[in-house]
Design a protein around this motif. Structure first.
Motif, PDB file in Angstrom:
ATOM      1  N   SER A  35       0.854  -1.186   0.000  1.00 19.98           N
ATOM      2  CA  SER A  35       0.000   0.000   0.000  1.00 19.98           C
ATOM      3  C   SER A  35       0.883   1.227   0.000  1.00 19.98           C
ATOM      4  CB  SER A  35      -0.918   0.022   1.230  1.00 19.98           C
ATOM      5  OG  SER A  35      -0.167   0.296   2.394  1.00 19.98           O
ATOM      6  N   VAL A  36       0.349   2.301  -0.549  1.00 13.64           N
ATOM      7  CA  VAL A  36       1.063   3.578  -0.517  1.00 13.64           C
ATOM      8  C   VAL A  36       0.030   4.694  -0.401  1.00 13.64           C
ATOM      9  CG1 VAL A  36       1.148   3.822  -3.050  1.00 13.64           C
ATOM     10  CG2 VAL A  36       2.846   4.994  -1.630  1.00 13.64           C
ATOM     11  N   ALA A  37       0.311   5.664   0.469  1.00 18.02           N
ATOM     12  CA  ALA A  37      -0.581   6.819   0.620  1.00 18.02           C
ATOM     13  C   ALA A  37       0.064   8.010  -0.072  1.00 18.02           C
ATOM     14  CB  ALA A  37      -0.814   7.133   2.097  1.00 18.02           C
ATOM     15  N   VAL A  38      -0.703   8.672  -0.936  1.00 14.13           N
ATOM     16  CA  VAL A  38      -0.176   9.790  -1.721  1.00 14.13           C
ATOM     17  C   VAL A  38      -1.081  11.004  -1.540  1.00 14.13           C
ATOM     18  CG1 VAL A  38       0.680  10.469  -3.994  1.00 14.13           C
ATOM     19  CG2 VAL A  38       0.460   8.050  -3.445  1.00 14.13           C
ATOM     20  N   ASN A  39      -0.473  12.163  -1.332  1.00 12.17           N
ATOM     21  CA  ASN A  39      -1.229  13.402  -1.166  1.00 12.17           C
ATOM     22  C   ASN A  39      -2.071  13.680  -2.417  1.00 12.17           C
ATOM     23  OD1 ASN A  39      -1.730  16.443  -1.226  1.00 12.17           O
ATOM     24  ND2 ASN A  39      -0.749  16.216   0.760  1.00 12.17           N
ATOM     25  N   LYS A  40      -3.300  14.140  -2.199  1.00 16.42           N
ATOM     26  CA  LYS A  40      -4.209  14.378  -3.334  1.00 16.42           C
ATOM     27  C   LYS A  40      -3.713  15.459  -4.282  1.00 16.42           C
ATOM     28  CE  LYS A  40      -8.527  12.868  -1.250  1.00 16.42           C
ATOM     29  NZ  LYS A  40      -9.749  13.312  -0.554  1.00 16.42           N
ATOM     30  N   GLU A  41      -2.881  16.363  -3.769  1.00 14.04           N
ATOM     31  CA  GLU A  41      -2.359  17.429  -4.633  1.00 14.04           C
ATOM     32  C   GLU A  41      -1.191  16.938  -5.479  1.00 14.04           C
ATOM     33  OE1 GLU A  41      -1.329  20.795  -2.237  1.00 14.04           O
ATOM     34  OE2 GLU A  41      -3.298  20.823  -1.277  1.00 14.04           O
ATOM     35  N   ASN A  42      -0.796  15.722  -5.232  1.00 11.20           N
ATOM     36  CA  ASN A  42       0.389  15.175  -5.859  1.00 11.20           C
ATOM     37  C   ASN A  42       0.067  14.595  -7.241  1.00 11.20           C
ATOM     38  OD1 ASN A  42       2.614  13.387  -6.366  1.00 11.20           O
ATOM     39  ND2 ASN A  42       3.175  13.815  -4.257  1.00 11.20           N
ATOM     40  N   TYR A  43       0.807  15.062  -8.231  1.00 14.97           N
ATOM     41  CA  TYR A  43       0.531  14.645  -9.612  1.00 14.97           C
ATOM     42  C   TYR A  43       0.739  13.149  -9.803  1.00 14.97           C
ATOM     43  CZ  TYR A  43       0.505  15.061 -14.744  1.00 14.97           C
ATOM     44  OH  TYR A  43       0.220  14.952 -16.074  1.00 14.97           O
ATOM     45  N   THR A  44       1.752  12.585  -9.138  1.00 16.92           N
ATOM     46  CA  THR A  44       2.009  11.145  -9.263  1.00 16.92           C
ATOM     47  C   THR A  44       0.786  10.341  -8.806  1.00 16.92           C
ATOM     48  OG1 THR A  44       4.366  11.506  -8.885  1.00 16.92           O
ATOM     49  CG2 THR A  44       3.564   9.266  -8.603  1.00 16.92           C
ATOM     50  N   GLY A  45       0.156  10.781  -7.716  1.00 19.03           N
ATOM     51  CA  GLY A  45      -1.022  10.085  -7.218  1.00 19.03           C
ATOM     52  C   GLY A  45      -2.166  10.123  -8.227  1.00 19.03           C
ATOM     53  N   VAL A  90      -8.559   8.779   2.149  1.00 19.11           N
ATOM     54  CA  VAL A  90      -8.324   8.973   3.581  1.00 19.11           C
ATOM     55  C   VAL A  90      -8.181  10.457   3.935  1.00 19.11           C
ATOM     56  CG1 VAL A  90      -7.404   6.685   4.110  1.00 19.11           C
ATOM     57  CG2 VAL A  90      -5.865   8.421   3.200  1.00 19.11           C
ATOM     58  N   GLY A  91      -8.852  11.323   3.171  1.00 20.71           N
ATOM     59  CA  GLY A  91      -8.827  12.745   3.512  1.00 20.71           C
ATOM     60  C   GLY A  91      -7.833  13.503   2.669  1.00 20.71           C
ATOM     61  N   SER A  92      -6.707  13.910   3.261  1.00 24.19           N
ATOM     62  CA  SER A  92      -5.693  14.639   2.498  1.00 24.19           C
ATOM     63  C   SER A  92      -4.977  13.731   1.497  1.00 24.19           C
ATOM     64  CB  SER A  92      -4.655  15.248   3.444  1.00 24.19           C
ATOM     65  OG  SER A  92      -4.006  14.226   4.181  1.00 24.19           O
ATOM     66  N   HIS A  93      -5.004  12.437   1.756  1.00 25.89           N
ATOM     67  CA  HIS A  93      -4.283  11.464   0.941  1.00 25.89           C
ATOM     68  C   HIS A  93      -5.236  10.416   0.356  1.00 25.89           C
ATOM     69  CE1 HIS A  93      -0.925  13.310   2.965  1.00 25.89           C
ATOM     70  NE2 HIS A  93      -0.036  12.530   2.380  1.00 25.89           N
ATOM     71  N   VAL A  94      -4.767   9.761  -0.694  1.00 22.97           N
ATOM     72  CA  VAL A  94      -5.444   8.572  -1.218  1.00 22.97           C
ATOM     73  C   VAL A  94      -4.520   7.398  -0.978  1.00 22.97           C
ATOM     74  CG1 VAL A  94      -6.309   7.397  -3.273  1.00 22.97           C
ATOM     75  CG2 VAL A  94      -6.696   9.847  -2.996  1.00 22.97           C
ATOM     76  N   MET A  95      -5.070   6.312  -0.457  1.00 17.66           N
ATOM     77  CA  MET A  95      -4.260   5.111  -0.269  1.00 17.66           C
ATOM     78  C   MET A  95      -4.558   4.120  -1.388  1.00 17.66           C
ATOM     79  SD  MET A  95      -3.933   2.517   2.916  1.00 17.66           S
ATOM     80  CE  MET A  95      -2.719   3.493   3.755  1.00 17.66           C
ATOM     81  N   TYR A  96      -3.479   3.709  -2.058  1.00 21.92           N
ATOM     82  CA  TYR A  96      -3.600   2.699  -3.104  1.00 21.92           C
ATOM     83  C   TYR A  96      -3.041   1.390  -2.577  1.00 21.92           C
ATOM     84  CZ  TYR A  96      -4.320   6.678  -6.213  1.00 21.92           C
ATOM     85  OH  TYR A  96      -4.804   7.813  -6.803  1.00 21.92           O
ATOM     86  N   VAL A  97      -3.792   0.311  -2.740  1.00 16.90           N
ATOM     87  CA  VAL A  97      -3.286  -1.022  -2.425  1.00 16.90           C
ATOM     88  C   VAL A  97      -3.080  -1.720  -3.753  1.00 16.90           C
ATOM     89  CG1 VAL A  97      -3.769  -3.234  -1.305  1.00 16.90           C
ATOM     90  CG2 VAL A  97      -4.516  -1.087  -0.240  1.00 16.90           C
ATOM     91  N   GLY A  98      -1.920  -2.326  -3.919  1.00 12.61           N
ATOM     92  CA  GLY A  98      -1.629  -2.962  -5.199  1.00 12.61           C
ATOM     93  C   GLY A  98      -0.998  -4.323  -5.035  1.00 12.61           C
TER      94      GLY A  98
END
Ligand code: FE
Length: 208
Positions: free
Chosen positions: A43-53, A123-131
């Motif tokens: 899993s990885v949590a990435v900030n929603k403002e982050n282009y990679t996410g 999850v609010g400020s971030h999105v968690m991706y499970v892969g």
């Protein structure tokens, strides 16, 4: 709640990357985790403002590499504190593509993984991706870099968009709005350039 209790958590340091619509993106995170063993999932949590996410959401897959202690800190500066929205971070570096066509760096990386996203959690400020892990490979035998080593030995700082970021309330001066670096002094020289992320004085805000 004692905010400092959160400093007792330990982390590693990783670059996650992806590619969608012919655009590559990648950034530094400390939020990569193995969540299951059978099948292996990360899993990885990435900030929603982050282009990679944003691009991981579109591509449905991500690549992750594990940083070693001897990684070139220039890579951390570029991948950690600049945006793939306006910077091509991979061109001109030691990069390869995995079987899914996702770019990853080879220098200063202990291992790499490629995951296909199986679950997405807001999850609010971030999105968690499970892969689910589809590819996994050892790249070098170097010692892996923990977040503590990055802070204590490499004098690294935590950018405001990281999930573990906490504002440094005790400092006075000017703070870089991109990376969080604090210039302790006043006034901020007009030709000042952030020593961490390279942005000009106009990107600084006064604190305290
Ligand atoms: Fe900065």
């Amino acid at each position: 709640m004692d905010q400092k209790s959160l400093f007792q958590l330990s982390y590693g340091l990783y670059i996650i990357s992806t590619s969608a619509g012919g655009v590559d993106a990648g950034c530094v995170v400390n939020t990569l985790q193995q969540v299951t063993g059978s099948p292996p999932q990360l899993s990885v949590a990435v900030n929603k403002e982050n282009y990679t996410g944003e691009l991981i959401g579109r591509a449905g897959k991500f690549c992750a590499t594990v940083l070693t202690q001897d990684v070139d800190m220039e890579l951390v500066r570029v991948f950690g504190f600049q945006s793939s929205r306006d910077t091509d971070k991979f061109t001109g570096r030691d990069a390869r593509r995995d079987e899914a066509g996702l770019p990853y760096l080879t220098g200063g990386m202990a291992a790499r993984f490629r995951c296909d996203v199986s679950k997405t959690l807001d999850v609010g400020s971030h999105v968690m991706y499970v892969g689910e892990v589809r590819e996994g490979e050892i790249l070098s035998g170097g010692e892996v870099m923990t977040y503590a080593y990055y802070h204590q030995v490499k004098n690294g700082i935590t950018p405001p968009k990281a999930s573990s970021y906490q504002p440094a309330e005790e400092k006075k001066g000017w703070r870089c709005t991109v990376c969080g670096y604090v210039y302790e002094g006043d006034p901020l020289p007009g030709d000042f350039v952030c020593p961490v992320c390279g942005v000009p004085a106009s990107k600084f805000e006064r604190i305290a």
